[in-house]
Design an enzyme around this catalytic site. Structure first.
Site, PDB file in Angstrom:
ATOM      1  N   HIS A  33      39.544  28.885  36.240  1.00  0.00           N
ATOM      2  CA  HIS A  33      40.886  28.960  36.823  1.00  0.00           C
ATOM      3  C   HIS A  33      41.623  30.230  36.393  1.00  0.00           C
ATOM      4  O   HIS A  33      42.843  30.235  36.254  1.00  0.00           O
ATOM      5  CB  HIS A  33      41.703  27.714  36.463  1.00  0.00           C
ATOM      6  CG  HIS A  33      41.186  26.465  37.091  1.00  0.00           C
ATOM      7  ND1 HIS A  33      40.494  25.494  36.396  1.00  0.00           N
ATOM      8  CD2 HIS A  33      41.243  26.022  38.377  1.00  0.00           C
ATOM      9  CE1 HIS A  33      40.135  24.510  37.213  1.00  0.00           C
ATOM     10  NE2 HIS A  33      40.581  24.804  38.419  1.00  0.00           N
ATOM     11  N   GLU A  41      33.258  30.708  38.005  1.00  0.00           N
ATOM     12  CA  GLU A  41      34.316  30.912  38.993  1.00  0.00           C
ATOM     13  C   GLU A  41      35.622  31.348  38.327  1.00  0.00           C
ATOM     14  O   GLU A  41      36.052  30.740  37.343  1.00  0.00           O
ATOM     15  CB  GLU A  41      34.534  29.606  39.757  1.00  0.00           C
ATOM     16  CG  GLU A  41      35.609  29.642  40.812  1.00  0.00           C
ATOM     17  CD  GLU A  41      35.713  28.322  41.544  1.00  0.00           C
ATOM     18  OE1 GLU A  41      36.802  28.026  42.070  1.00  0.00           O
ATOM     19  OE2 GLU A  41      34.716  27.574  41.588  1.00  0.00           O
ATOM     20  N   GLU A  94      39.454  32.106  46.149  1.00  0.00           N
ATOM     21  CA  GLU A  94      40.399  31.102  46.624  1.00  0.00           C
ATOM     22  C   GLU A  94      41.845  31.571  46.565  1.00  0.00           C
ATOM     23  O   GLU A  94      42.691  31.079  47.306  1.00  0.00           O
ATOM     24  CB  GLU A  94      40.254  29.810  45.822  1.00  0.00           C
ATOM     25  CG  GLU A  94      40.731  29.910  44.381  1.00  0.00           C
ATOM     26  CD  GLU A  94      40.554  28.613  43.621  1.00  0.00           C
ATOM     27  OE1 GLU A  94      41.579  27.982  43.303  1.00  0.00           O
ATOM     28  OE2 GLU A  94      39.408  28.239  43.352  1.00  0.00           O
ATOM     29  N   HIS A 153      36.675  27.091  49.627  1.00  0.00           N
ATOM     30  CA  HIS A 153      37.499  26.360  48.672  1.00  0.00           C
ATOM     31  C   HIS A 153      38.173  25.196  49.389  1.00  0.00           C
ATOM     32  O   HIS A 153      38.716  25.358  50.476  1.00  0.00           O
ATOM     33  CB  HIS A 153      38.555  27.324  48.120  1.00  0.00           C
ATOM     34  CG  HIS A 153      39.534  26.711  47.181  1.00  0.00           C
ATOM     35  ND1 HIS A 153      40.876  26.575  47.491  1.00  0.00           N
ATOM     36  CD2 HIS A 153      39.393  26.210  45.934  1.00  0.00           C
ATOM     37  CE1 HIS A 153      41.507  26.022  46.470  1.00  0.00           C
ATOM     38  NE2 HIS A 153      40.643  25.784  45.514  1.00  0.00           N
TER      39      HIS A 153
END
Length: 393
Positions: free
Chosen positions: A203, A227, A253, A303
């Site tokens: 994140h 990610e 995303e 996403h």
């Protein structure tokens, strides 16, 4: 002259757009229900992390400025008008509003022509679509619980499972926290065996140096992708991480235009692109972004942590995208009533999504009465730098 014996072609002019905000535990979903003069209605989704009222307001503004009175058939022109005329374009709120209206237009056009959306975008390529599970690990930080939850995901047949093992860490957590993250991933690998893909999502929380350091352990554990190891705004910083690890770098995303995504791909370090269909402004723009990625030989995994309409749109795109790899799925790990919002909601079977043959998005009709049962919740907010945030999943 028009032959009176021929059936009248449908114009599908937009007469009104109703909006609904639906509380879904840790977030709110936003839906646009678009009606036309031919009696055909379509549904789109504009969900955006914790900005539901702003997106709803933008949908209402764009409806009055650009959409009402226009035909749903001219999707490219309508999308260009909604994007270009706003001038300060490319932001997630306006883009998500555009995406909701655009998605609903595709649903309408498919219903008018009695064809699924993928048939209007080149036709389907696959018989079914592999998925990976997210939000499965909300049981808590206890490693035996995580192991049990991971085994349950693998037994369902998902190709992979994704987790953020870093708790509420910031840029440079201490070694104790990093070791705990690695132990969690080791626990998952031991639970699922060598053939299930493990996907790590940070994140954007780490610094490049910390991300590179911990990636060495992920390489050893056979992690499929890492990610957003750091935030995506600084393309070169993210590329530095990609150059310095052998795990695939996944991102996209939080990149809201094809221009930003093209810059990411231009580094030749991104190995999986993850555009969000809503946040880039809809299905057609997401299709174009997939084509740009394909020119770099890069697979796409859309996403999708949101509601059932976003999932349906992703399935339509996946079905006709040559470089599709696997679809993110929250379906089995969000409230079960999500399946009440649509006449034919998408749901995975055996860790895969089937490809519907029904027209439009394949979901039939939107059910406003079900949406009204779960009104907006201002407290549905999940900052990932809060202790025990995963427990909200």
């Amino acid at each position: 002259m028009t032959d009176p014996s021929e059936p009248r072609r449908k114009d599908c002019r937009i007469t009104r757009i109703d909006t609904y905000i639906v509380a879904a535990r840790w977030t709110n979903w936003v839906f646009a229900h678009v009606h036309t003069d031919d009696g055909i209605a379509g549904v789109g989704e504009g969900s955006l992390e914790w900005q539901a009222p702003a997106v709803e307001a933008a949908i209402k503004t764009l409806a009055e400025r650009a959409a009402i009175g226009e035909t749903a058939l001219r999707i490219e022109a309508l999308r260009q008008r909604m994007n270009r005329d706003e001038f300060a374009r490319g932001g997630p709120v306006v883009n998500s509003a555009i995406g909701a209206i655009e998605m609903a237009c595709w649903d309408i056009v498919g219903k008018a022509l009695d064809r699924p959306v993928y048939d209007l975008l080149g036709g389907r390529l696959y018989d079914r679509l592999p998925a990976y599970a997210n939000a499965w690990y909300g049981a808590g930080a206890d490693l035996p619980e995580v192991a049990a939850a991971a085994r349950a995901v693998a037994e369902k047949g998902y190709r992979g499972l994704k987790l953020d093992p870093f708790g509420d860490s910031g840029r440079d957590p201490d070694r104790r926290r990093l070791n705990a993250a690695v132990r969690m991933v080791e626990t998952v690998r031991d639970a699922v065996g060598p053939e299930v893909e493990i996907l790590i999502d940070a994140h954007g929380r780490l610094s490049p140096g910390t991300a590179i350091d911990v990636a060495k352990d992920f390489e050893r554990l056979g992690v499929y992708w890492f990610e957003e190891p750091c935030d995506p705004e600084n393309v070169q910083a993210l590329a530095k991480v990609g150059r310095s690890m052998r795990v695939r770098l996944a991102t996209g995303e939080r990149c809201y235009t094809k221009y930003h995504l093209q810059a990411l791909l231009g580094t030749n370090e991104v190995q999986v692109l993850q555009p969000d269909i809503i946040h880039v402004g809809g299905i057609l723009e997401a299709k174009k972004i997939a084509a740009i990625a394909d020119a770099h030989y890069i697979p796409v995994s859309y996403h999708n942590p949101f509601g059932p309409v976003a999932t349906a749109a992703a399935i339509q795109l996946d079905a006709c995208t040559t470089n599709f790899v696997m679809q993110e799925s929250f379906c089995e790990y969000t409230p079960a009533w999500r399946f009440d919002l649509l006449e034919h909601p998408p749901r995975p079977e055996g860790g895969h999504y089937g490809i519907p043959t029904r027209p439009g998005l394949g979901v039939g009709e939107f059910r406003p009465e079900a949406a009204r049962e779960h009104p907006y919740d201002a407290k549905a907010f999940l900052p990932m730098w809060r202790e025990n945030w995963r427990a909200s999943f």
